[in-house]
Design a protein around this motif. Structure first.
Motif, PDB file in Angstrom:
ATOM      1  N   LEU A   1      -3.656   6.071  -1.386  1.00 52.71           N
ATOM      2  CA  LEU A   1      -2.386   5.661  -0.798  1.00 52.71           C
ATOM      3  C   LEU A   1      -1.396   6.787  -1.057  1.00 52.71           C
ATOM      4  O   LEU A   1      -1.204   7.188  -2.204  1.00 52.71           O
ATOM      5  N   GLU A   2      -0.827   7.297   0.014  1.00 57.70           N
ATOM      6  CA  GLU A   2       0.097   8.428  -0.147  1.00 57.70           C
ATOM      7  C   GLU A   2       1.475   8.047   0.370  1.00 57.70           C
ATOM      8  O   GLU A   2       1.649   7.761   1.552  1.00 57.70           O
ATOM      9  N   ASN A   3       2.443   8.002  -0.524  1.00 62.24           N
ATOM     10  CA  ASN A   3       3.834   7.672  -0.174  1.00 62.24           C
ATOM     11  C   ASN A   3       3.929   6.432   0.713  1.00 62.24           C
ATOM     12  O   ASN A   3       4.668   6.408   1.689  1.00 62.24           O
ATOM     13  N   LEU A   4       3.178   5.430   0.370  1.00 60.09           N
ATOM     14  CA  LEU A   4       3.139   4.215   1.193  1.00 60.09           C
ATOM     15  C   LEU A   4       4.410   3.399   0.944  1.00 60.09           C
ATOM     16  O   LEU A   4       4.716   3.028  -0.180  1.00 60.09           O
ATOM     17  N   SER A   5       5.142   3.135   2.030  1.00 59.70           N
ATOM     18  CA  SER A   5       6.376   2.345   1.918  1.00 59.70           C
ATOM     19  C   SER A   5       6.377   1.282   3.000  1.00 59.70           C
ATOM     20  O   SER A   5       5.830   1.479   4.081  1.00 59.70           O
ATOM     21  N   SER A   6       7.004   0.151   2.670  1.00 59.32           N
ATOM     22  CA  SER A   6       7.129  -0.906   3.672  1.00 59.32           C
ATOM     23  C   SER A   6       8.374  -1.714   3.343  1.00 59.32           C
ATOM     24  O   SER A   6       8.607  -2.084   2.198  1.00 59.32           O
ATOM     25  N   THR A   7       9.203  -1.958   4.354  1.00 55.82           N
ATOM     26  CA  THR A   7      10.416  -2.743   4.131  1.00 55.82           C
ATOM     27  C   THR A   7      10.377  -3.958   5.040  1.00 55.82           C
ATOM     28  O   THR A   7      10.241  -3.815   6.252  1.00 55.82           O
ATOM     29  N   ILE A   8      10.439  -5.149   4.427  1.00 57.01           N
ATOM     30  CA  ILE A   8      10.545  -6.369   5.226  1.00 57.01           C
ATOM     31  C   ILE A   8      11.640  -7.212   4.585  1.00 57.01           C
ATOM     32  O   ILE A   8      11.647  -7.410   3.381  1.00 57.01           O
TER      33      ILE A   8
ATOM     34  N   THR B   1       1.519  -8.635  -3.598  1.00 59.27           N
ATOM     35  CA  THR B   1       0.897  -9.152  -2.385  1.00 59.27           C
ATOM     36  C   THR B   1       1.285  -8.299  -1.185  1.00 59.27           C
ATOM     37  O   THR B   1       0.471  -8.018  -0.310  1.00 59.27           O
ATOM     38  N   ARG B   2       2.546  -7.859  -1.185  1.00 59.98           N
ATOM     39  CA  ARG B   2       3.022  -7.004  -0.093  1.00 59.98           C
ATOM     40  C   ARG B   2       2.189  -5.731  -0.013  1.00 59.98           C
ATOM     41  O   ARG B   2       1.798  -5.291   1.065  1.00 59.98           O
ATOM     42  N   LEU B   3       1.879  -5.174  -1.185  1.00 61.09           N
ATOM     43  CA  LEU B   3       1.083  -3.944  -1.198  1.00 61.09           C
ATOM     44  C   LEU B   3      -0.322  -4.210  -0.655  1.00 61.09           C
ATOM     45  O   LEU B   3      -0.844  -3.441   0.158  1.00 61.09           O
ATOM     46  N   LEU B   4      -0.926  -5.318  -1.071  1.00 61.31           N
ATOM     47  CA  LEU B   4      -2.265  -5.661  -0.556  1.00 61.31           C
ATOM     48  C   LEU B   4      -2.223  -5.811   0.959  1.00 61.31           C
ATOM     49  O   LEU B   4      -3.084  -5.296   1.669  1.00 61.31           O
TER      50      LEU B   4
ATOM     51  N   GLY C   1      -3.238  -3.535   6.462  1.00 59.80           N
ATOM     52  CA  GLY C   1      -2.672  -3.262   7.785  1.00 59.80           C
ATOM     53  C   GLY C   1      -1.910  -4.431   8.360  1.00 59.80           C
ATOM     54  O   GLY C   1      -1.679  -4.506   9.564  1.00 59.80           O
ATOM     55  N   LEU C   2      -1.497  -5.374   7.509  1.00 58.71           N
ATOM     56  CA  LEU C   2      -0.822  -6.575   8.007  1.00 58.71           C
ATOM     57  C   LEU C   2       0.696  -6.434   8.037  1.00 58.71           C
ATOM     58  O   LEU C   2       1.395  -7.313   8.522  1.00 58.71           O
ATOM     59  N   ASN C   3       1.212  -5.333   7.483  1.00 61.68           N
ATOM     60  CA  ASN C   3       2.658  -5.079   7.515  1.00 61.68           C
ATOM     61  C   ASN C   3       2.902  -3.712   8.142  1.00 61.68           C
ATOM     62  O   ASN C   3       2.087  -2.814   7.985  1.00 61.68           O
ATOM     63  N   SER C   4       4.054  -3.570   8.769  1.00 60.37           N
ATOM     64  CA  SER C   4       4.388  -2.230   9.249  1.00 60.37           C
ATOM     65  C   SER C   4       4.746  -1.382   8.029  1.00 60.37           C
ATOM     66  O   SER C   4       5.339  -1.878   7.072  1.00 60.37           O
TER      67      SER C   4
ATOM     68  N   ILE D   1       0.610  -0.805 -12.876  1.00 64.02           N
ATOM     69  CA  ILE D   1       1.675  -1.779 -13.108  1.00 64.02           C
ATOM     70  C   ILE D   1       2.711  -1.582 -12.003  1.00 64.02           C
ATOM     71  O   ILE D   1       3.167  -0.457 -11.770  1.00 64.02           O
ATOM     72  N   ILE D   2       3.053  -2.691 -11.340  1.00 64.74           N
ATOM     73  CA  ILE D   2       4.050  -2.596 -10.259  1.00 64.74           C
ATOM     74  C   ILE D   2       5.260  -3.455 -10.619  1.00 64.74           C
ATOM     75  O   ILE D   2       5.106  -4.569 -11.135  1.00 64.74           O
ATOM     76  N   MET D   3       6.455  -2.900 -10.409  1.00 59.94           N
ATOM     77  CA  MET D   3       7.697  -3.645 -10.662  1.00 59.94           C
ATOM     78  C   MET D   3       8.684  -3.308  -9.557  1.00 59.94           C
ATOM     79  O   MET D   3       8.871  -2.132  -9.241  1.00 59.94           O
ATOM     80  N   ASN D   4       9.310  -4.305  -9.003  1.00 63.31           N
ATOM     81  CA  ASN D   4      10.299  -4.127  -7.929  1.00 63.31           C
ATOM     82  C   ASN D   4       9.816  -3.167  -6.845  1.00 63.31           C
ATOM     83  O   ASN D   4      10.552  -2.301  -6.392  1.00 63.31           O
ATOM     84  N   GLY D   5       8.581  -3.314  -6.454  1.00 64.61           N
ATOM     85  CA  GLY D   5       8.048  -2.518  -5.355  1.00 64.61           C
ATOM     86  C   GLY D   5       7.692  -1.092  -5.718  1.00 64.61           C
ATOM     87  O   GLY D   5       7.360  -0.294  -4.845  1.00 64.61           O
ATOM     88  N   LYS D   6       7.774  -0.748  -7.005  1.00 71.70           N
ATOM     89  CA  LYS D   6       7.460   0.615  -7.436  1.00 71.70           C
ATOM     90  C   LYS D   6       6.318   0.597  -8.442  1.00 71.70           C
ATOM     91  O   LYS D   6       6.291  -0.266  -9.324  1.00 71.70           O
ATOM     92  N   ILE D   7       5.408   1.563  -8.335  1.00 70.73           N
ATOM     93  CA  ILE D   7       4.349   1.670  -9.327  1.00 70.73           C
ATOM     94  C   ILE D   7       4.948   2.328 -10.574  1.00 70.73           C
ATOM     95  O   ILE D   7       5.539   3.404 -10.493  1.00 70.73           O
ATOM     96  N   GLN D   8       4.807   1.651 -11.725  1.00 67.83           N
ATOM     97  CA  GLN D   8       5.399   2.163 -12.959  1.00 67.83           C
ATOM     98  C   GLN D   8       4.417   2.996 -13.763  1.00 67.83           C
ATOM     99  O   GLN D   8       4.792   3.927 -14.448  1.00 67.83           O
ATOM    100  N   GLN D   9       3.150   2.598 -13.701  1.00 66.55           N
ATOM    101  CA  GLN D   9       2.156   3.271 -14.538  1.00 66.55           C
ATOM    102  C   GLN D   9       0.771   3.002 -13.962  1.00 66.55           C
ATOM    103  O   GLN D   9       0.485   1.899 -13.497  1.00 66.55           O
ATOM    104  N   VAL D  10      -0.070   4.011 -13.967  1.00 67.83           N
ATOM    105  CA  VAL D  10      -1.458   3.835 -13.525  1.00 67.83           C
ATOM    106  C   VAL D  10      -2.348   4.495 -14.550  1.00 67.83           C
ATOM    107  O   VAL D  10      -2.007   5.555 -15.082  1.00 67.83           O
ATOM    108  N   GLY D  11      -3.479   3.912 -14.828  1.00 71.79           N
ATOM    109  CA  GLY D  11      -4.391   4.569 -15.752  1.00 71.79           C
ATOM    110  C   GLY D  11      -5.572   3.699 -16.081  1.00 71.79           C
ATOM    111  O   GLY D  11      -5.724   2.601 -15.525  1.00 71.79           O
ATOM    112  N   ARG D  12      -6.392   4.186 -16.995  1.00 72.64           N
ATOM    113  CA  ARG D  12      -7.519   3.385 -17.441  1.00 72.64           C
ATOM    114  C   ARG D  12      -6.982   2.146 -18.123  1.00 72.64           C
ATOM    115  O   ARG D  12      -5.927   2.180 -18.771  1.00 72.64           O
ATOM    116  N   SER D  13      -7.719   1.068 -17.983  1.00 72.59           N
ATOM    117  CA  SER D  13      -7.261  -0.230 -18.448  1.00 72.59           C
ATOM    118  C   SER D  13      -6.720  -0.187 -19.886  1.00 72.59           C
ATOM    119  O   SER D  13      -5.584  -0.603 -20.164  1.00 72.59           O
TER     120      SER D  13
END
Lengths: 328, 256
Positions: free
Chosen positions: A6-13, A42-45, A50-53, A202-214
């Motif tokens: 996912l590269e710079n994926l944004s969606s506003t609804i 859920t919005r990200l999923l 492809g269910l959201n613009s 970890i996602i908060m307010n539509g932003k990814i905060q941290q990604v890594g091994r569990s």
């Protein structure tokens, strides 16, 4: 190149913004997206499916699929409320995709799913007569019958009776392996995440905060918000320990803090504190003490201590060791 | 004691309105007598008008099913500027006097540019079945559109989303998931529209006196010959409507 990027994926609804999400997910990875309700999981999923613009890019096996319709992506989706079609019975629900897609070895796949997910008894039933767990199995079978390469699971355990959660978590792991899937699982429950995930975001307010091994994410939160969300307690500035950096924080587990009303415990760090409150809860006490205007929360076992330090305002000593501190 | 008297009051008031709603209908059949009824059923003019009324009301319903369902779906699913305005426009016909609606239709589709436009294709509205159809449609379409809108709102949008991920195109989703799951409200709305269309008089009579729909025929016979000639016609159309209504209800209740 990752399997799914996912590269710079944004969606506003409406008022909610999914903001510049960048993630790399590898083939056969069990990826857990962890966040509170309303954080945009859920919005990200839905955006991946492809269910959201959206703007930005979704690259799957080196191919940009951002412009493909949902029906052209090889993605299966299981919603939290299962979203089974009420006008179709269980079997028709599972076989829904066969009207629109050519399913390889559909008979074998159907029989295998029915057998593996124990759906044999349910096939002719209407979906309103199913329990939560049965509905979930049907929803998973329906998604898998379309032979997806990527399975998106939206809070799959939250509508399930708590007594069955452990066994369902185990089956989710089995399904992931058996059907050769790359799974993205959304949840707010970090225990669920720690059991299932190879990798966590970890996602908060539509932003990814941290990604890594569990284990990295769960043990070393990247910032205070993540730490608080993951249930870390006693988060204080590291200046309290004598460090000069004011932007660093540390956290210490309430179960490993020693407390005494007589003498300083023999620990790496000790403080004189004022007792603010003490509550007896079943087999332990919850003690709240104040050190330089920071409130420490401490849990001590009743059998190891003689009663509570009942009088608020009393001086006590607390202490903990270096090895028990996590820096944030 | 207090509770009991309250219950008695409720039942009494409810009974008054049930009495008011049902007795005129029953009186229609009892008062007319079976000889008169049979005679009326055999009357070609009456039968023709009943057939005409039912048929044209069904056309109007079909037309609104084709055009109104998409509108109802758009209103139910999408948030867009002007949505409330469109919802109000749909409701206007319910509020205005039917004769006024007839005049409005006449001034739009009568001897006007729009009327001439349709005439070019051989469609005239004054004194034709097309006229009856637009009069019925104008006043009863809101029943179907509003009911379908409520039905579509009850269908969880996630059902449609999942169907897309399973390979269905938007049009397949609409016909295979959305409509079947809103079926009950759509059928109720369609039946309501059709039966309201049967009873339409004020707007129809202004656009089309001949051929006579049953309400116009009842009015005509009442005016020319009095109650004893109009009452059996009224009884027969009520009987036919109830029969068709019950038959459709029965058939649709057996659909899954």
């Amino acid at each position: 190149m990752s399997y799914l990027q996912l590269e710079n994926l944004s969606s506003t609804i409406d008022d909610f913004v999914l903001d510049n999400v960048n993630l790399n997910i590898e083939e056969n990875e069990y990826f857990v997206l962890l966040g509170q309700s309303g954080s945009g999981k859920t919005r990200l999923l839905e955006t991946i499916a492809g269910l959201n613009s959206s703007s930005g890019k979704i690259v799957y096996k080196d191919k940009d699929i951002s412009e493909l319709h949902p029906e052209q992506r090889e993605i299966g989706f299981v919603y939290q409320e299962f979203a089974l079609f009420p006008n179709l019975n269980v079997e028709q629900n599972i076989k829904f995709s066969s009207k629109y897609k050519k399913i390889d070895n559909s008979k074998e796949l159907f029989d295998d799913l029915v057998d593996f997910l124990k759906l044999g008894e349910l096939l002719k039933r209407d979906i309103e007569n199913l329990s939560g767990g049965e509905k979930q199995r049907v929803a998973i079978a329906r998604a898998l019958f379309s032979r997806p390469k990527i399975l998106l699971l939206d809070e799959p355990l939250s509508a399930i009776d708590p007594t069955f959660r452990n066994s369902i978590m185990k089956s989710l792991k089995d399904i992931h392996k058996r059907y050769d899937l790359t799974t993205i699982h959304v949840t707010h429950n970090f225990r669920e995440a720690s059991y299932l995930a190879n990798k966590i975001a970890i996602i908060m307010n539509g932003k990814i905060q941290q990604v890594g091994r569990s284990e990295d994410v769960l043990n070393h939160p990247a910032n205070i918000d993540v730490a608080k969300f993951l249930g870390f307690k006693n988060i204080f500035p590291s200046s309290l320990l004598g460090f000069s950096s004011s932007s660093k924080f540390f956290s210490v587990d309430p179960n490993v803090i020693h407390v005494s009303n007589k003498e300083k415990p023999t620990c790496d760090y000790t403080f004189e504190a004022t007792l603010e409150d003490c509550m007896g809860v079943v087999d332990h006490y919850k003690i709240f003490v104040n050190v330089e205007n920071h409130q420490f929360f401490i849990k001590i076992l009743k059998r190891e201590y003689e009663g509570c330090y009942a009088n608020g305002g009393n001086k006590v000593f607390i202490g903990f060791d270096k090895k028990d501190i996590g820096f944030i | 004691m207090q509770k009991k008297s309250f219950t008695v009051l409720l039942i009494t008031l409810a009974f008054i309105i049930v009495f008011f709603l049902s007795v005129p209908i029953l009186k229609m059949f009892v008062g007319v007598g079976s000889d008169k009824l049979i005679e009326t059923i055999k009357d070609g003019e009456v039968l023709a008008s009943i057939w005409l009324t039912m048929k044209v009301s069904a056309w109007a319903m079909m037309f609104v099913l084709i055009t109104g369902l998409p509108l109802a779906y758009i209103i139910a699913r999408y948030n867009f500027p002007g949505r409330s305005l469109i919802e109000s426009i749909i409701d206007i016909p319910v509020m205005i006097p039917h004769t006024a609606a007839g005049i409005a239709l006449l001034t739009t589709f009568g001897d006007t540019f729009l009327g001439d436009f349709f005439k070019f294709f051989g469609i005239e509205f004054v004194g034709t079945e097309y006229g009856i159809m637009i009069a019925m449609m104008f006043l009863s379409a809101p029943f179907l559109i509003n009911s379908a809108k409520d039905g579509f709102r009850k269908v969880d949008v996630k059902l449609e989303k999942v169907a897309r991920t399973l390979g269905a195109s938007p049009i397949s989703v609409f016909f295979r998931i959305t409509i079947p799951n809103a079926k009950k409200d759509i059928i109720n709305g369609a039946l309501m529209m059709w039966s309201r269309g049967l009873g339409e008089f004020g707007a129809v009579v202004i656009l089309v006196y001949h051929p006579m729909t049953t309400p116009v025929l009842i009015f005509d016979r009442f005016n020319s010959y009095g109650l004893s000639f109009s009452a059996p016609v009224a009884a027969v159309i009520i009987g036919f409507s109830v029969l068709v209504f019950l038959a459709v209800r029965f058939a649709t209740s057996r659909l899954k």
